[in-house]
Design a protein around this motif. Structure first.
Motif, PDB file in Angstrom:
ATOM      1  N   MET A 164       0.834  -1.194   0.000  1.00  0.00           N
ATOM      2  CA  MET A 164       0.000   0.000   0.000  1.00  0.00           C
ATOM      3  C   MET A 164       0.873   1.251   0.000  1.00  0.00           C
ATOM      4  N   ILE A 165       0.224   2.356  -0.240  1.00  0.00           N
ATOM      5  CA  ILE A 165       0.965   3.625  -0.271  1.00  0.00           C
ATOM      6  C   ILE A 165       1.085   4.135   1.160  1.00  0.00           C
ATOM      7  N   THR A 166       2.321   4.279   1.598  1.00  0.00           N
ATOM      8  CA  THR A 166       2.533   4.700   2.986  1.00  0.00           C
ATOM      9  C   THR A 166       2.883   6.181   3.099  1.00  0.00           C
TER      10      THR A 166
ATOM     11  N   TYR B  25       3.120  10.078   0.783  1.00  0.00           N
ATOM     12  CA  TYR B  25       2.771  10.822  -0.442  1.00  0.00           C
ATOM     13  C   TYR B  25       3.575  12.114  -0.435  1.00  0.00           C
TER      14      TYR B  25
ATOM     15  N   LEU C  15       4.353   9.239  -9.379  1.00  0.00           N
ATOM     16  CA  LEU C  15       2.897   9.137  -9.499  1.00  0.00           C
ATOM     17  C   LEU C  15       2.428  10.110 -10.577  1.00  0.00           C
TER      18      LEU C  15
ATOM     19  N   SER D 195      -2.990   4.016  -7.549  1.00  0.00           N
ATOM     20  CA  SER D 195      -4.010   4.211  -6.513  1.00  0.00           C
ATOM     21  C   SER D 195      -4.617   2.890  -6.061  1.00  0.00           C
ATOM     22  N   ARG D 196      -4.446   1.835  -6.836  1.00  0.00           N
ATOM     23  CA  ARG D 196      -5.018   0.543  -6.423  1.00  0.00           C
ATOM     24  C   ARG D 196      -3.937  -0.448  -6.031  1.00  0.00           C
ATOM     25  N   GLN D 197      -2.694   0.044  -5.878  1.00  0.00           N
ATOM     26  CA  GLN D 197      -1.597  -0.857  -5.500  1.00  0.00           C
ATOM     27  C   GLN D 197      -1.690  -1.211  -4.016  1.00  0.00           C
ATOM     28  N   ARG D 198      -1.642  -2.492  -3.717  1.00  0.00           N
ATOM     29  CA  ARG D 198      -1.697  -2.921  -2.316  1.00  0.00           C
ATOM     30  C   ARG D 198      -0.349  -3.432  -1.833  1.00  0.00           C
ATOM     31  N   LYS D 199       0.371  -4.100  -2.692  1.00  0.00           N
ATOM     32  CA  LYS D 199       1.662  -4.660  -2.294  1.00  0.00           C
ATOM     33  C   LYS D 199       2.712  -4.361  -3.348  1.00  0.00           C
TER      34      LYS D 199
ATOM     35  N   MET E   7      -2.103  12.275   7.024  1.00  0.00           N
ATOM     36  CA  MET E   7      -1.777  13.561   6.429  1.00  0.00           C
ATOM     37  C   MET E   7      -3.062  14.400   6.290  1.00  0.00           C
TER      38      MET E   7
ATOM     39  N   HIS F 151      -5.377   9.050   5.062  1.00  0.00           N
ATOM     40  CA  HIS F 151      -4.185   8.207   4.921  1.00  0.00           C
ATOM     41  C   HIS F 151      -3.702   8.348   3.479  1.00  0.00           C
ATOM     42  N   PRO F 152      -2.391   8.293   3.251  1.00  0.00           N
ATOM     43  CA  PRO F 152      -1.914   8.460   1.863  1.00  0.00           C
ATOM     44  C   PRO F 152      -2.508   7.448   0.890  1.00  0.00           C
ATOM     45  N   ASN F 153      -2.963   6.311   1.414  1.00  0.00           N
ATOM     46  CA  ASN F 153      -3.493   5.268   0.541  1.00  0.00           C
ATOM     47  C   ASN F 153      -4.976   5.467   0.199  1.00  0.00           C
TER      48      ASN F 153
ATOM     49  N   THR G 215      -8.317   6.570  -1.383  1.00  0.00           N
ATOM     50  CA  THR G 215      -8.733   7.144  -2.665  1.00  0.00           C
ATOM     51  C   THR G 215      -9.675   8.316  -2.396  1.00  0.00           C
TER      52      THR G 215
ATOM     53  N   GLN H 121     -12.020  -2.136 -10.136  1.00  0.00           N
ATOM     54  CA  GLN H 121     -10.628  -1.891  -9.784  1.00  0.00           C
ATOM     55  C   GLN H 121      -9.885  -1.154 -10.896  1.00  0.00           C
TER      56      GLN H 121
ATOM     57  N   MET I 220     -10.162   6.142  -8.805  1.00  0.00           N
ATOM     58  CA  MET I 220      -8.893   5.854  -9.470  1.00  0.00           C
ATOM     59  C   MET I 220      -7.846   6.917  -9.194  1.00  0.00           C
ATOM     60  N   MET I 221      -8.068   7.703  -8.184  1.00  0.00           N
ATOM     61  CA  MET I 221      -7.038   8.666  -7.799  1.00  0.00           C
ATOM     62  C   MET I 221      -6.991   8.762  -6.284  1.00  0.00           C
ATOM     63  N   LEU I 222      -5.831   9.119  -5.801  1.00  0.00           N
ATOM     64  CA  LEU I 222      -5.658   9.257  -4.359  1.00  0.00           C
ATOM     65  C   LEU I 222      -6.305  10.561  -3.902  1.00  0.00           C
TER      66      LEU I 222
END
Lengths: 263, 1015
Positions: free
Chosen positions: A1-3, A5, A28, A35-39, B1, B17-19, B21, B40, B60-62
């Motif tokens: 996941m994204i930790t 930014y 990015l 945005s859908r990356q988990r690992k 954040m 959280h940065p993750n 969406t 997805q 599809m965006m953070l």
């Protein structure tokens, strides 16, 4: 996941962030992939403030920044009436097929190059124009070299732009289940005034492929058939793809010969 | 954040959280108009928002990417025009156009469509239809076929330009301009059309105005009306949907738009192998993970065998399913249930579960299922068989129907035609995924808030599974974001409920799009062998079908879906002459288990599979015998007054009873369809078949007939109740479940017709097992017919009380008014002498003044009949004969669905249904590899049609008056699924001679058929 930014304000800051290792930092663009990356855990470096979103004509080439959005490029092409009509039309067609309008609004040029699969219509069309990928630090890599060996270029941290010829004629054709579906086979033919002809195929595999780059179009259809000789997967047989690849290329060359070049 | 955004004009500072969406954050902060389609890859676009004026997918965006940007959601657009003492500007012009144009069905994608339309109109005041379709193209709609949303945007743009736009309903015009000319609204029947029982006739009134603002996209269908319809005031009118105003604003109307404290997120660990026993499972690490509230395996919950099929009791199929089992039977089957504080934690917990599988041989191909020595998929001792099923042979159901003698019929035939056909597994692909929220209420009753088509069946089925009596379960069905049969399955509610029981906390469980493909239900794939005997003059003497249907790992709907394949598709062509009285029909089917995801209910319910074979067969016979394909079909098709041939042989696993078909509008459907499609000018015209300058392209036109059914006779029941309020309005409570079809609206129209009030005076509520009467739910094309009859009965009961009271109120010493003389109309009860009392006066009188009573009515209905709707479907295609690529250029469907209660919602059903059938014809299929792994896991690979690639759609209604219903209605929701694929297949044959017998007609299949033609 994204930790983490980050949104750097300059190229140097971005490169510094991208040198981070734990977790590894990655650029990015639009976020449609990351945005859908988990690992694994990653940090992302958002490029939106770097000013890499310019499109410029430079002589016989078009230079587009890494964060140019696909829709932005498309709208540029809609207006760029001075470009060869066939080139403009083929790029527009392939871009419209690449992703939905919503995704085109955020997906970037560099992100599309980095993440594309073999069924990418736009990269198939772009590859025919022999584009060069420009990287921070000044290195330049032909797209044709980059696509088959993307992992070999992992040391190049940040793509800053893409430059491609606009003094060529470009044609693009595809076969799909519906008009807006992903291609099962697609092909592009670029021809320069010198007679140089590049033929690319997509619709299969990990990336579009270059099947011919020669001084004239002779043998292009045979080359296309040969390139997709073993291109069978769960979506189509190799036999079908081989025949259709040859047919599409042949059709475009015939059409080109009949209609004359529009340069 | 921290991020700072300007959302709908307000500056918001949020911790994220940065993750996260953008979608997650917006919904968390209460912007429920932004929907999640489970995808997805950003395929569906339901989550669209405007960012700095650009339409983007918020999934599809953070959220971090949006920091500093301007966001607009549907919540910023329009409001209800009347909010008590506070007046508002009301809905936006575009929202109002969506409401009036019938552009909303389930409403799940509507907020995204509104934003797309607004964005376009802001940039282009006078958009073309092509531009509108391009603007809508990122947003998938599975309901509408895009026709009416396109028209709504065009109409709104025209209104905003100050142009005249004719009204949809013939009321006051919108904008300035000339009076509308007669056009494509309701049409008179042709003069030569002779009346008869149930037949249409020429109406006396002037046809309604054209409502089109562009020629290609039609808003109103053509309707050829019946005389009975002309006497109605509300039934037959394009009333606005009763739920449209809330849906067009993106109000929190759906299951997941609900907030409750301490809610947990559920996830399910699924099997990676097709067939295995769980040798060992260790969940200890997962349970220890902070934030995990529960992890359940087969060892933790009761082992209760049941069926997930949402059908009436007793379920006509085997009981072969457990909430969790030690055996897994397909890739995607359940292994463990997890509840955690967050989705991330639940996903991490899944990774910590250690499972050792003892892999078993698997059956992937249905042809292998009954071979000697095939692995037995259901060997559990608790298995409860139904009918002829035999789990030892992987046989979930068996059907053997003989009508007359096919052997004799074949002997009498001059020609025998035998061909094989194949239809794929396909997905319902409703845009709202399966979703449920469960919690204990203050009375320790389990509340199940679920996007289900069958709330009452769900309660009944779940009670033993959960160890609760029915009375301690309450199922609430909010708005449903599309179902199409996929939500006629009690498939996810037990997951959340078990976890709520285990934790005591609310639990939310929502499918991902991948789960929709790997762990949901789908259309049964079938292999069909069809043998037909025909005389030289084209008389069919016998018809025999054998079907091998694949029910997947569980037998839900196995018998009934496949039974309908024969019951409808094999019933249409009985033969001519003496064969009409004694047709020779055989329908045999084996429905087998395989180690693939279960099949189930999908709009059409087995009938599209049957008509693919039957209608391709009819075309081949006509061609080979050099018969006109339409005359040949009509010669052999059922006619009014004839016995439904299957009615004496089969009834969904229950006792069959003979049924006469009273209304058949097929012949006129054909006639009108031919005119609309231009059949006479195209069929057999070689010049039309060519495309100038494109020798590799060939055009073709094809036809298919269809018949369906209306509800399940003697079985399925609907109920309704109605009560009068102080102001003369009514609460209409129905157990029926409107899954976007507009059934709440048409039910209200029927009640309004009886009560003499406008639809706006009815507050419709559906459905809640605590408050609304029982209804079997939304399936079997039954709601308008069954639930409509129940509503009519309830309304008649209330109307009787109103008349009695009105008569009293209007009577005096010198004049007596009898209740039966009272006419209810225009919110009034009027005596023969013209004196009246208003509904409000009656209500006030009854509730407060004298002989106080609650005026109300209740009604329920179970039908003794299942009157079939009929249709003629036409298709035009262009085939690339070098590549096999097919472009579908036009679909025309003429339908006899009895009386049309609401032309807008009805035509929306046909347009949306044809669009689903179009995908079935050319692109949609679910394919599995030799290990049972799915090829399709998202809506990118499983391609459904987008707005910018649609062919032209034309809908025509040929009304008949079905005598078994008070308003003469028959079903219409499922029949549009039946004819499009074979009509397209027949058009491909007409274009280039390629016989495609396996659908969908993908480019490679057509290419291979072309090569076979040339050999």
């Amino acid at each position: 996941m994204i930790t983490s930014y980050y949104r750097p304000e300059s190229l140097s800051e971005a490169l510094e962030r991208l040198s981070q290792q734990d977790p590894p930092a990655v650029p990015l663009g639009g976020g449609t992939v990351l945005s859908r990356q988990r690992k694994p855990d990653i940090a992302v470096v958002d490029l939106q403030r770097l000013g890499l979103d310019k499109i410029e004509q430079q002589g016989q080439a078009l230079s587009a920044g890494a964060t140019v959005r696909l829709q932005q490029l498309l709208e540029y092409l809609y207006e760029a009436k001075d470009l060869p009509e066939r080139l403009r039309g083929a790029l527009i067609k392939s871009l419209e097929l690449e992703a939905t309008r919503n995704l085109r609004q955020v997906a970037t040029l560099a992100g599309t190059v980095v993440s594309c699969g073999g069924r990418s219509p736009f990269i198939t069309a772009l590859l025919a124009l022999d584009p060069k990928l420009e990287w921070a630090g000044g290195e330049e890599v032909p797209l044709g070299d980059y696509l088959p060996l993307r992992e070999a270029f992992a040391h190049l941290k940040l793509m800053v732009g893409v430059r491609f010829s606009i003094n060529a004629s470009l044609q693009f054709e595809m076969v799909a289940r519906t008009p807006a579906d992903q291609p099962i086979v697609c092909a592009a033919v670029a021809r320069w005034p010198s007679g140089r002809t590049r033929v690319t195929l997509g619709g299969y595999g990990k990336a579009p492929v270059l099947v011919m780059d020669g001084p004239e179009p002779g043998g292009a259809a045979v080359a296309a058939r040969e390139a997709y000789r073993n291109a069978g997967d769960e979506w189509a047989s190799a036999e079908y793809r081989r025949e259709i690849a040859g047919k599409l290329v042949q059709r475009m060359l015939q059409e080109s010969a009949a209609g004359g070049e529009v340069l | 954040m921290k991020i700072t955004l300007k959302v709908n004009g307000d500056v918001k500072e949020w911790d994220i959280h940065p993750n996260d969406t953008l979608l997650q954050v917006l919904r968390r902060e209460g912007f429920m108009g932004v929907k999640f389609g489970g995808c997805q890859e950003g395929e569906c676009g339901a989550c669209s928002v405007l960012m700095d004026g650009r339409l983007v997918n918020s999934c599809m965006m953070l959220a971090a990417q949006a920091d500093g940007h301007r966001i607009e959601t549907i919540e910023a657009v329009g409001q209800h025009p009347e909010q008590g003492w506070k007046k508002t500007e009301g809905l936006s012009v575009l929202q109002q156009a969506f409401v009036e144009s019938g552009a909303i069905q389930c409403g799940y994608c509507t907020p995204a469509m509104i934003l797309a339309g607004l964005n376009l109109i802001n940039q282009t005041a006078d958009p073309t239809e092509e531009q509108v379709r391009d603007a809508l193209s990122p947003i998938l709609c599975r309901c509408t076929g895009y026709q009416k949303p396109v028209q709504a945007i065009l109409r709104a743009a025209a209104i905003l330009r100050g142009e005249y736009v004719p009204p949809v309903d013939g009321g006051p015009a919108v904008g300035e301009g000339p009076q509308a000319e007669p056009g494509e609204g309701a049409e008179p029947a042709p003069a030569e059309w002779l009346g008869g029982p149930g037949a249409p006739e020429v109406p006396s009134e002037t046809p309604a105005a054209s409502t089109q603002v562009r020629p290609k996209t039609h808003l109103m269908p053509q309707i050829w009306t019946t005389p009975e319809a002309a006497t109605r005031t509300t039934v037959g009118r394009p009333e606005q949907k009763v739920d449209a105003v809330k849906l067009v604003q993106g109000k929190p109307a759906f299951t997941d738009d609900f907030e409750i404290r301490n809610m947990l997120v559920a996830k399910v660990l699924r099997s990676p192998v097709a067939h295995a026993r769980i040798k060992h499972i260790d969940v200890s690490k997962a349970r220890e993970l902070p934030g995990v509230a529960a992890v359940l395996t087969y060892r933790d919950i009761p082992r209760v065998v049941h069926s997930t099929a949402g059908q009436s009791d007793p379920i006509p199929g085997p009981l072969d399913t457990f909430s969790l089992d030690q055996k897994v039977r397909f890739v995607g089957d359940r292994v463990a249930l997890i509840a955690a504080e967050t989705e991330e934690t639940a996903l991490k917990a899944m990774e910590l579960i250690d499972v050792e599988y003892e892999e078993l041989p698997a059956v992937i191909d249905s042809r292998d299922a009954m071979k000697p020595g095939a692995p037995v998929i259901h060997d559990e001792p608790e298995y409860v068989p139904f009918g002829e099923c035999d789990p030892q042979r992987n046989l979930a159901a068996e059907i053997r129907i003989d009508i007359g003698s096919v052997e004799k019929g074949f002997e009498e035939a001059d020609y025998i035609f035998e061909y094989d056909y194949e239809v794929p597994k396909v997905q319902q692909a409703h845009i709202e995924p399966h979703v449920v929220i469960t919690y204990w209420d203050e009375d320790d009753r389990l509340v199940i808030r679920s996007s289900t088509q069958v709330p009452f069946h769900a309660r009944r089925i779940l009670a033993p599974v959960l160890g609760l009596p029915v009375k301690r379960i309450r199922v609430i069905k909010p708005r449903i974001g599309g179902g199409f049969g996929g939500k006629q399955e009690v498939m996810i509610e037990d997951v959340a409920a078990h976890l709520t029981i285990a934790t005591g906390r609310p639990v939310r469980y929502e499918y991902t799009r991948e789960e929709e493909f790997t762990a949901s239900r789908s259309r049964h794939p079938m292999r069909i062998h069809l043998k037909t005997g025909v005389k030289k003059d084209g008389t069919i003497t016998a018809n025999e079908m054998y079907t091998l249907a694949d029910t997947g790992a569980y037998g839900c709907h196995a018998l009934t879906v496949t039974g309908n394949t024969g019951h409808k598709a094999m019933a249409l062509y009985v033969g001519d002459g003496p064969y009409r009285q004694t047709p020779n029909i055989r329908f045999y089917a084996d429905i087998v288990y395989t180690n693939t995801p279960p099949s189930g209910a999908f709009r059409g319910y087995g009938v599209p599979q049957g008509f693919w074979a039957v209608e391709r067969q009819m075309e081949k016979i006509a061609h080979e015998l050099n018969l006109d394909p339409i005359e040949f079909r009509l010669k052999n098709a059922l006619r009014s007054g004839e016995l439904h041939p299957f009615s004496t042989a089969w009834s969904e696993g229950r006792e069959p009873r003979p049924e006469i078909i009273h209304t058949v509008g097929l012949q006129e459907c054909v006639r009108q369809g031919m005119i609309a499609a231009g059949w006479e000018d195209k069929y057999g015209n070689e010049a039309w078949h060519t495309v100038p300058g494109k020798p590799h392209l060939r055009r073709g036109i094809g036809v298919a007939f269809a018949m369906h059914g209306t509800a399940i006779p003697y079985l399925d029941m609907g109920g309704a109740s109605l009560k009068m309020n102080d102001d003369g309005s009514f609460n209409l409570l129905v157990g029926a479940t409107d899954l976007g079809t507009g059934s709440d609206t048409v039910l209200a129209q029927m009640a309004a017709e009886v009560l003499g009030i406008p639809v706006e005076d009815l507050i419709v509520y559906s459905s809640d097992t605590d408050f609304t009467p029982f209804d079997k739910g939304a399936y079997a094309s039954s709601t308008t017919y069954i639930s409509g009859a129940a509503v009519t009965r309830a309304a008649e009961q209330a109307a009787e009380r109103i008349r009695i009271r009105a008569a009293k109120m209007l009577s005096g010493d010198d004049h007596q008014v009898r209740p039966e003389e009272i006419v209810l109309r225009d919110r009034k009860a009027t005596a023969p002498d013209g004196r009246f009392v208003t509904m409000a006066q009656i209500a006030h009188d009854s509730l407060h003044h004298q002989d106080q009573e609650q005026i109300m009515g209740i009604g329920s209905y179970v039908s003794p009949a299942s009157p079939p709707p009929f249709a003629a479907q036409f298709a035009e295609v262009t085939v690339d004969v070098e590549t096999g690529q097919v472009a579908v250029d036009r679909l025309v469907m003429a339908v006899d669905s009895g009386v049309i209660v609401n032309p807008l919602t009805a035509s929306g059903q046909i347009e949306g249904g044809m669009t689903q059938a179009l995908g079935y014809a050319v692109s949609e299929e679910m394919v599995f590899d030799e290990k049972g792994r799915a090829r399709e896991r998202d809506l990118k690979d499983y391609h459904i049609f987008r707005a910018n690639e649609m062919p032209e759609l034309t809908t025509i209604f040929i009304e008949t008056f079905e005598p078994s219903h008070p308003f003469g209605v028959k079903a219409l929701a499922e029949i549009p699924l039946d004819g499009a694929a074979p009509a397209i297949g027949n058009a491909i044959f007409d274009a280039c001679g390629a016989q495609v017998d396996v659908n969908p007609a993908t480019p490679e299949r057509v290419w291979r058929a072309l090569r076979a033609r040339d050999q």
